[in-house]
Design an enzyme around this catalytic site. Structure first.
Site, PDB file in Angstrom:
ATOM      1  CG  ASP A   1      -0.252  -0.114   2.528  1.00  0.00           C
ATOM      2  OD1 ASP A   1      -0.925  -0.403   3.542  1.00  0.00           O
ATOM      3  OD2 ASP A   1       0.978   0.111   2.568  1.00  0.00           O
TER       4      ASP A   1
ATOM      5  CG  ASP B   1      -5.858  -5.435   2.029  1.00  0.00           C
ATOM      6  OD1 ASP B   1      -6.349  -4.516   1.343  1.00  0.00           O
ATOM      7  OD2 ASP B   1      -5.552  -5.302   3.251  1.00  0.00           O
TER       8      ASP B   1
HETATM    9  N1  LIG Z   1     -10.173   0.447   3.985  1.00  0.00           N
HETATM   10  C1  LIG Z   1      -9.017   0.930   3.409  1.00  0.00           C
HETATM   11  C2  LIG Z   1      -7.835   0.264   3.636  1.00  0.00           C
HETATM   12  C3  LIG Z   1      -6.670   0.736   3.086  1.00  0.00           C
HETATM   13  N2  LIG Z   1      -5.497   0.064   3.339  1.00  0.00           N
HETATM   14  C4  LIG Z   1      -6.657   1.894   2.279  1.00  0.00           C
HETATM   15  C5  LIG Z   1      -5.464   2.445   1.678  1.00  0.00           C
HETATM   16  O1  LIG Z   1      -4.338   1.927   1.844  1.00  0.00           O
HETATM   17  N3  LIG Z   1      -5.531   3.549   0.919  1.00  0.00           N
HETATM   18  N4  LIG Z   1      -6.690   4.187   0.709  1.00  0.00           N
HETATM   19  C6  LIG Z   1      -7.842   3.731   1.232  1.00  0.00           C
HETATM   20  O2  LIG Z   1      -8.891   4.351   0.999  1.00  0.00           O
HETATM   21  C7  LIG Z   1      -7.857   2.548   2.052  1.00  0.00           C
HETATM   22  C8  LIG Z   1      -9.052   2.065   2.614  1.00  0.00           C
END
Ligand SMILES: Nc1cc(N)c2c(=O)[nH][nH]c(=O)c2c1
Length: 373
Positions: A93, A267
Protein backbone atom coordinates in the site's frame (compact mmCIF):
# COMPACT_ATOMS: atom_id res chain seq x y z
CA UNK A 1 4.28 -16.28 -15.39
CA UNK A 2 4.83 -13.33 -17.68
CA UNK A 3 7.72 -10.90 -18.24
CA UNK A 4 5.15 -8.09 -18.12
CA UNK A 5 2.10 -7.42 -15.93
CA UNK A 6 -0.94 -8.95 -17.63
CA UNK A 7 -4.55 -9.42 -16.49
CA UNK A 8 -6.76 -11.95 -18.24
CA UNK A 9 -10.52 -11.89 -17.60
CA UNK A 10 -11.33 -15.58 -18.14
CA UNK A 11 -15.05 -15.79 -17.41
CA UNK A 12 -17.91 -13.88 -15.86
CA UNK A 13 -20.97 -15.21 -14.04
CA UNK A 14 -23.41 -12.38 -13.38
CA UNK A 15 -21.25 -9.65 -11.85
CA UNK A 16 -18.63 -12.14 -10.61
CA UNK A 17 -15.35 -12.36 -12.56
CA UNK A 18 -12.81 -15.16 -12.89
CA UNK A 19 -9.37 -13.94 -13.89
CA UNK A 20 -5.63 -14.23 -13.67
CA UNK A 21 -2.88 -11.66 -13.10
CA UNK A 22 0.42 -12.82 -14.60
CA UNK A 23 3.69 -11.25 -13.43
CA UNK A 24 7.40 -12.27 -13.45
CA UNK A 25 7.16 -13.50 -9.84
CA UNK A 26 4.06 -15.55 -10.41
CA UNK A 27 0.38 -15.77 -11.25
CA UNK A 28 -2.46 -14.47 -9.09
CA UNK A 29 -5.75 -16.37 -9.46
CA UNK A 30 -8.67 -14.00 -9.05
CA UNK A 31 -10.86 -13.43 -7.14
CA UNK A 32 -7.89 -13.42 -4.79
CA UNK A 33 -7.43 -12.82 -1.07
CA UNK A 34 -4.14 -11.23 -0.01
CA UNK A 35 -2.99 -11.99 3.55
CA UNK A 36 -1.59 -8.87 5.22
CA UNK A 37 2.14 -9.09 5.90
CA UNK A 38 2.33 -5.80 7.80
CA UNK A 39 6.03 -5.41 8.71
CA UNK A 40 7.31 -8.20 6.47
CA UNK A 41 5.52 -10.96 8.30
CA UNK A 42 1.98 -12.33 8.24
CA UNK A 43 1.63 -12.24 12.01
CA UNK A 44 1.98 -15.60 13.78
CA UNK A 45 2.58 -17.45 10.50
CA UNK A 46 5.50 -18.93 8.63
CA UNK A 47 5.26 -17.75 5.02
CA UNK A 48 5.56 -21.38 3.85
CA UNK A 49 2.31 -22.02 5.72
CA UNK A 50 0.74 -18.93 4.12
CA UNK A 51 1.69 -20.30 0.71
CA UNK A 52 0.38 -23.76 1.68
CA UNK A 53 -3.05 -22.25 2.43
CA UNK A 54 -3.22 -21.18 -1.24
CA UNK A 55 -2.11 -17.53 -1.18
CA UNK A 56 -0.65 -16.31 -4.49
CA UNK A 57 0.25 -12.84 -3.18
CA UNK A 58 0.67 -11.04 0.14
CA UNK A 59 0.46 -7.38 1.13
CA UNK A 60 3.20 -5.33 2.75
CA UNK A 61 2.56 -2.06 4.61
CA UNK A 62 4.74 0.78 3.34
CA UNK A 63 4.18 2.92 6.47
CA UNK A 64 5.53 0.25 8.83
CA UNK A 65 8.42 -0.84 6.58
CA UNK A 66 9.61 2.72 5.88
CA UNK A 67 9.92 3.30 9.62
CA UNK A 68 11.43 -0.08 10.47
CA UNK A 69 13.75 -1.50 9.09
CA UNK A 70 13.46 1.44 6.54
CA UNK A 71 13.12 1.08 2.78
CA UNK A 72 16.81 1.85 2.18
CA UNK A 73 17.89 -0.98 4.49
CA UNK A 74 15.47 -3.42 2.82
CA UNK A 75 16.97 -2.43 -0.54
CA UNK A 76 20.52 -2.99 0.79
CA UNK A 77 19.37 -6.42 1.96
CA UNK A 78 18.16 -7.35 -1.52
CA UNK A 79 14.53 -6.25 -1.40
CA UNK A 80 11.51 -7.42 0.55
CA UNK A 81 11.08 -10.78 -1.23
CA UNK A 82 14.64 -11.84 -0.42
CA UNK A 83 14.50 -10.50 3.15
CA UNK A 84 11.28 -12.31 4.11
CA UNK A 85 11.84 -15.31 1.78
CA UNK A 86 8.61 -14.87 -0.17
CA UNK A 87 9.49 -15.28 -3.90
CA UNK A 88 5.89 -14.69 -5.09
CA UNK A 89 4.14 -11.35 -5.84
CA UNK A 90 3.86 -8.67 -3.15
CA UNK A 91 1.47 -5.69 -3.22
CA UNK A 92 2.39 -2.70 -1.08
CA UNK A 93 0.00 0.00 0.00
CA UNK A 94 1.13 3.61 -0.30
CA UNK A 95 1.51 4.27 3.42
CA UNK A 96 -0.93 7.18 3.37
CA UNK A 97 -3.80 5.33 4.98
CA UNK A 98 -1.72 4.21 7.94
CA UNK A 99 -0.05 7.59 8.29
CA UNK A 100 -3.52 8.97 8.88
CA UNK A 101 -4.63 6.16 11.19
CA UNK A 102 -1.47 5.29 13.13
CA UNK A 103 0.97 8.17 13.19
CA UNK A 104 1.03 11.56 14.80
CA UNK A 105 -0.11 13.29 11.62
CA UNK A 106 1.35 16.81 11.60
CA UNK A 107 0.44 18.17 8.17
CA UNK A 108 -1.35 17.11 5.01
CA UNK A 109 -1.16 19.38 1.98
CA UNK A 110 -0.61 19.28 -1.77
CA UNK A 111 3.01 18.22 -1.25
CA UNK A 112 2.09 15.16 0.82
CA UNK A 113 1.96 14.17 4.46
CA UNK A 114 4.26 15.13 7.31
CA UNK A 115 4.04 12.90 10.38
CA UNK A 116 5.69 11.69 13.53
CA UNK A 117 6.60 8.03 13.68
CA UNK A 118 4.60 5.96 16.19
CA UNK A 119 7.82 3.97 16.71
CA UNK A 120 10.24 6.67 17.90
CA UNK A 121 8.56 10.02 17.33
CA UNK A 122 10.89 10.95 14.45
CA UNK A 123 9.52 13.36 11.86
CA UNK A 124 8.90 12.14 8.30
CA UNK A 125 7.56 13.65 5.09
CA UNK A 126 6.01 11.50 2.37
CA UNK A 127 5.15 12.97 -1.01
CA UNK A 128 3.50 10.95 -3.79
CA UNK A 129 6.94 10.61 -5.37
CA UNK A 130 8.54 9.44 -2.09
CA UNK A 131 5.80 6.81 -1.61
CA UNK A 132 6.54 5.34 -5.05
CA UNK A 133 10.30 5.57 -4.36
CA UNK A 134 9.85 3.64 -1.08
CA UNK A 135 7.72 0.96 -2.76
CA UNK A 136 10.40 0.68 -5.46
CA UNK A 137 13.13 0.25 -2.83
CA UNK A 138 11.03 -2.56 -1.35
CA UNK A 139 10.96 -4.09 -4.86
CA UNK A 140 7.17 -4.26 -4.65
CA UNK A 141 5.40 -5.91 -7.60
CA UNK A 142 2.13 -3.96 -7.32
CA UNK A 143 2.46 -0.44 -5.94
CA UNK A 144 -0.37 1.80 -4.80
CA UNK A 145 -0.68 5.52 -5.44
CA UNK A 146 -0.58 7.85 -2.45
CA UNK A 147 -4.12 8.94 -1.68
CA UNK A 148 -6.16 10.60 1.03
CA UNK A 149 -8.85 8.42 2.56
CA UNK A 150 -11.44 10.49 4.41
CA UNK A 151 -13.05 8.84 7.44
CA UNK A 152 -16.84 8.68 7.17
CA UNK A 153 -19.07 10.46 8.02
CA UNK A 154 -17.64 13.55 6.29
CA UNK A 155 -19.12 16.52 4.40
CA UNK A 156 -19.39 16.23 0.60
CA UNK A 157 -17.08 19.25 0.36
CA UNK A 158 -14.39 17.53 2.43
CA UNK A 159 -14.79 14.30 0.46
CA UNK A 160 -14.53 16.23 -2.83
CA UNK A 161 -11.37 18.03 -1.71
CA UNK A 162 -9.67 14.76 -0.72
CA UNK A 163 -10.84 12.98 -3.88
CA UNK A 164 -9.52 15.73 -6.17
CA UNK A 165 -6.17 15.86 -4.40
CA UNK A 166 -5.92 12.06 -4.65
CA UNK A 167 -6.42 12.38 -8.42
CA UNK A 168 -3.57 14.91 -8.65
CA UNK A 169 -1.43 12.58 -6.54
CA UNK A 170 -2.32 9.69 -8.86
CA UNK A 171 -0.91 11.67 -11.77
CA UNK A 172 2.30 12.41 -9.86
CA UNK A 173 2.63 8.76 -8.80
CA UNK A 174 2.16 7.59 -12.39
CA UNK A 175 4.99 9.89 -13.52
CA UNK A 176 7.23 8.79 -10.63
CA UNK A 177 6.51 5.10 -11.31
CA UNK A 178 7.40 5.48 -14.99
CA UNK A 179 7.53 2.32 -17.07
CA UNK A 180 8.41 -0.85 -15.13
CA UNK A 181 7.32 -3.79 -17.39
CA UNK A 182 7.06 -6.55 -14.77
CA UNK A 183 5.40 -4.31 -12.19
CA UNK A 184 2.22 -2.28 -11.85
CA UNK A 185 0.95 0.85 -10.17
CA UNK A 186 -2.73 0.91 -9.23
CA UNK A 187 -4.83 4.03 -8.83
CA UNK A 188 -7.26 4.32 -5.92
CA UNK A 189 -10.84 5.49 -6.41
CA UNK A 190 -12.02 7.81 -3.67
CA UNK A 191 -15.24 9.80 -3.23
CA UNK A 192 -16.58 8.56 0.09
CA UNK A 193 -20.32 7.87 0.06
CA UNK A 194 -21.10 10.52 -2.59
CA UNK A 195 -22.12 8.81 -5.87
CA UNK A 196 -21.18 11.63 -8.24
CA UNK A 197 -17.75 11.97 -6.62
CA UNK A 198 -17.19 8.22 -6.93
CA UNK A 199 -18.07 8.40 -10.63
CA UNK A 200 -15.79 11.40 -11.22
CA UNK A 201 -12.89 9.71 -9.45
CA UNK A 202 -13.32 6.41 -11.32
CA UNK A 203 -13.68 8.10 -14.72
CA UNK A 204 -10.63 10.32 -14.19
CA UNK A 205 -8.47 7.39 -13.07
CA UNK A 206 -9.71 5.26 -15.98
CA UNK A 207 -8.50 7.96 -18.38
CA UNK A 208 -4.99 7.55 -16.91
CA UNK A 209 -4.82 4.01 -18.36
CA UNK A 210 -3.31 2.43 -15.23
CA UNK A 211 -2.56 -1.29 -14.83
CA UNK A 212 -5.23 -1.76 -12.15
CA UNK A 213 -7.69 0.07 -9.93
CA UNK A 214 -8.34 -0.07 -6.20
CA UNK A 215 -11.53 1.10 -4.55
CA UNK A 216 -10.52 2.98 -1.44
CA UNK A 217 -12.35 5.01 1.15
CA UNK A 218 -14.53 2.06 2.11
CA UNK A 219 -14.41 -0.39 5.02
CA UNK A 220 -13.82 2.69 7.17
CA UNK A 221 -16.82 2.19 9.45
CA UNK A 222 -19.70 2.60 7.01
CA UNK A 223 -22.58 0.07 6.97
CA UNK A 224 -22.08 -2.83 4.57
CA UNK A 225 -24.98 -1.70 2.40
CA UNK A 226 -23.27 1.67 1.84
CA UNK A 227 -20.05 -0.08 0.84
CA UNK A 228 -21.91 -2.36 -1.58
CA UNK A 229 -23.87 0.58 -3.04
CA UNK A 230 -20.65 2.47 -3.67
CA UNK A 231 -19.28 -0.59 -5.50
CA UNK A 232 -22.39 -0.70 -7.69
CA UNK A 233 -21.81 2.96 -8.57
CA UNK A 234 -18.03 2.80 -8.99
CA UNK A 235 -17.27 -0.47 -10.77
CA UNK A 236 -19.21 0.22 -14.00
CA UNK A 237 -16.95 3.27 -14.49
CA UNK A 238 -13.75 1.18 -14.40
CA UNK A 239 -12.33 -0.72 -17.39
CA UNK A 240 -13.44 -4.36 -17.42
CA UNK A 241 -10.04 -5.53 -18.71
CA UNK A 242 -8.17 -4.30 -15.63
CA UNK A 243 -8.17 -5.85 -12.12
CA UNK A 244 -10.25 -4.24 -9.38
CA UNK A 245 -9.01 -4.34 -5.76
CA UNK A 246 -11.23 -3.51 -2.77
CA UNK A 247 -8.91 -2.26 -0.02
CA UNK A 248 -9.23 -3.49 3.54
CA UNK A 249 -12.08 -5.92 2.93
CA UNK A 250 -13.24 -7.96 4.65
CA UNK A 251 -15.35 -10.63 6.31
CA UNK A 252 -16.28 -13.72 4.25
CA UNK A 253 -19.75 -12.18 3.83
CA UNK A 254 -18.25 -8.89 2.55
CA UNK A 255 -16.07 -10.82 0.12
CA UNK A 256 -18.90 -12.90 -1.36
CA UNK A 257 -21.12 -9.85 -1.88
CA UNK A 258 -18.25 -7.79 -3.35
CA UNK A 259 -17.24 -10.58 -5.75
CA UNK A 260 -20.88 -10.63 -6.89
CA UNK A 261 -20.47 -6.94 -7.81
CA UNK A 262 -17.19 -7.36 -9.72
CA UNK A 263 -14.24 -7.15 -7.31
CA UNK A 264 -11.15 -9.24 -8.16
CA UNK A 265 -8.75 -8.70 -5.21
CA UNK A 266 -9.09 -8.28 -1.46
CA UNK A 267 -6.87 -7.71 1.56
CA UNK A 268 -7.82 -7.68 5.21
CA UNK A 269 -6.29 -8.31 8.64
CA UNK A 270 -9.59 -9.96 9.68
CA UNK A 271 -8.49 -13.65 9.47
CA UNK A 272 -5.19 -13.16 11.28
CA UNK A 273 -6.31 -10.52 13.79
CA UNK A 274 -9.46 -12.52 14.65
CA UNK A 275 -7.39 -15.71 14.93
CA UNK A 276 -5.11 -14.09 17.49
CA UNK A 277 -8.21 -13.22 19.52
CA UNK A 278 -9.73 -16.70 19.42
CA UNK A 279 -12.31 -16.16 16.66
CA UNK A 280 -12.46 -18.83 13.95
CA UNK A 281 -14.20 -18.50 10.58
CA UNK A 282 -15.64 -21.82 9.44
CA UNK A 283 -17.95 -23.21 6.79
CA UNK A 284 -20.62 -23.17 9.53
CA UNK A 285 -20.09 -19.55 10.52
CA UNK A 286 -17.99 -17.89 13.22
CA UNK A 287 -16.79 -19.90 16.23
CA UNK A 288 -15.54 -18.17 19.37
CA UNK A 289 -13.19 -20.81 20.69
CA UNK A 290 -13.01 -19.08 24.07
CA UNK A 291 -16.62 -20.14 24.67
CA UNK A 292 -16.93 -22.71 27.49
CA UNK A 293 -18.85 -25.09 25.23
CA UNK A 294 -15.57 -26.00 23.53
CA UNK A 295 -13.68 -26.83 26.74
CA UNK A 296 -14.06 -30.61 26.33
CA UNK A 297 -14.97 -30.84 22.65
CA UNK A 298 -12.43 -33.15 21.06
CA UNK A 299 -13.66 -32.46 17.51
CA UNK A 300 -11.45 -30.34 15.23
CA UNK A 301 -12.67 -27.03 13.84
CA UNK A 302 -13.07 -28.63 10.42
CA UNK A 303 -12.31 -32.29 9.77
CA UNK A 304 -12.77 -31.71 6.01
CA UNK A 305 -10.01 -29.09 5.82
CA UNK A 306 -6.56 -29.72 4.31
CA UNK A 307 -5.09 -27.40 6.94
CA UNK A 308 -3.45 -29.24 9.88
CA UNK A 309 -4.53 -26.47 12.26
CA UNK A 310 -8.17 -27.04 11.26
CA UNK A 311 -8.05 -30.82 11.02
CA UNK A 312 -5.55 -32.17 13.56
CA UNK A 313 -6.15 -30.12 16.72
CA UNK A 314 -9.18 -30.39 18.96
CA UNK A 315 -11.38 -27.49 19.93
CA UNK A 316 -10.63 -28.38 23.54
CA UNK A 317 -6.92 -27.81 22.97
CA UNK A 318 -7.51 -24.58 21.04
CA UNK A 319 -9.86 -23.42 23.83
CA UNK A 320 -7.17 -24.18 26.42
CA UNK A 321 -4.41 -22.41 24.47
CA UNK A 322 -6.50 -19.28 23.88
CA UNK A 323 -7.74 -19.15 27.47
CA UNK A 324 -4.12 -19.57 28.65
CA UNK A 325 -3.07 -16.82 26.23
CA UNK A 326 -0.52 -19.18 24.70
CA UNK A 327 1.11 -18.02 21.44
CA UNK A 328 0.33 -21.36 19.79
CA UNK A 329 -3.39 -20.61 20.10
CA UNK A 330 -3.14 -17.51 17.93
CA UNK A 331 -0.80 -19.31 15.54
CA UNK A 332 -3.13 -22.25 14.96
CA UNK A 333 -6.26 -20.06 14.63
CA UNK A 334 -4.50 -17.67 12.23
CA UNK A 335 -3.46 -20.66 10.16
CA UNK A 336 -7.00 -22.06 10.24
CA UNK A 337 -8.60 -18.72 9.30
CA UNK A 338 -6.23 -18.05 6.40
CA UNK A 339 -6.84 -21.59 5.15
CA UNK A 340 -10.61 -21.03 5.40
CA UNK A 341 -10.37 -17.72 3.49
CA UNK A 342 -8.34 -19.34 0.71
CA UNK A 343 -10.71 -22.30 0.59
CA UNK A 344 -13.56 -19.78 0.19
CA UNK A 345 -11.69 -18.01 -2.66
CA UNK A 346 -11.04 -21.35 -4.38
CA UNK A 347 -14.71 -22.24 -4.04
CA UNK A 348 -15.66 -18.87 -5.52
CA UNK A 349 -13.27 -19.31 -8.48
CA UNK A 350 -14.54 -22.85 -9.15
CA UNK A 351 -18.17 -21.74 -8.95
CA UNK A 352 -17.62 -18.88 -11.42
CA UNK A 353 -15.76 -21.26 -13.76
CA UNK A 354 -18.77 -23.60 -13.67
CA UNK A 355 -21.38 -20.84 -13.99
CA UNK A 356 -22.93 -21.54 -10.59
CA UNK A 357 -21.69 -18.60 -8.48
CA UNK A 358 -25.21 -17.53 -7.39
CA UNK A 359 -25.93 -21.03 -6.06
CA UNK A 360 -22.52 -21.21 -4.38
CA UNK A 361 -23.13 -17.86 -2.69
CA UNK A 362 -26.57 -18.93 -1.47
CA UNK A 363 -25.35 -22.32 -0.18
CA UNK A 364 -22.35 -20.75 1.56
CA UNK A 365 -24.49 -18.18 3.34
CA UNK A 366 -27.06 -20.83 4.32
CA UNK A 367 -24.30 -22.90 5.91
CA UNK A 368 -23.01 -19.88 7.80
CA UNK A 369 -26.53 -19.20 9.04
CA UNK A 370 -26.97 -22.79 10.26
CA UNK A 371 -24.23 -22.07 12.74
CA UNK A 372 -21.62 -24.29 14.30
CA UNK A 373 -22.37 -27.97 14.98
N1 LIG B 1 -10.17 0.45 3.98
C1 LIG B 1 -9.02 0.93 3.41
C2 LIG B 1 -7.84 0.26 3.64
C3 LIG B 1 -6.67 0.74 3.09
N2 LIG B 1 -5.50 0.06 3.34
C4 LIG B 1 -6.66 1.89 2.28
C5 LIG B 1 -5.46 2.44 1.68
O1 LIG B 1 -4.34 1.93 1.84
N3 LIG B 1 -5.53 3.55 0.92
N4 LIG B 1 -6.69 4.19 0.71
C6 LIG B 1 -7.84 3.73 1.23
O2 LIG B 1 -8.89 4.35 1.00
C7 LIG B 1 -7.86 2.55 2.05
C8 LIG B 1 -9.05 2.07 2.61
Amino acid sequence: MSESFQFQLKKTDGGARLGEVSMPRGTIRTPAFMPVGTVGTVKAMYLDQVRETGADIILGNTYHLMLRPTAERVARLGGLHQLIRWPHPILTDSGGFQVMSLSGLRKLDEQGVTFKSHVDGSLHHMSPERSIEIQGLLDSDIQMQLDECVALPATPKEIERAMEMSLRWADRCKVAFGNQPGKAMFGIVQGGDVPELRVRSAQALSSMDLKGYAVGGLAVGEPQEVMLRMLEITLPELPTEKPRYLMGVGTPDDILKSVARGIDMFDCVMPTRSGRHGLAFTRRGKVNIRNARHAEDMRPLDEQSNCPASRDYSRAYLHHLVRANEALGGMLLSWHNLAYYQELMQGIRQAIAEGRFADFMAETMENWARGDL
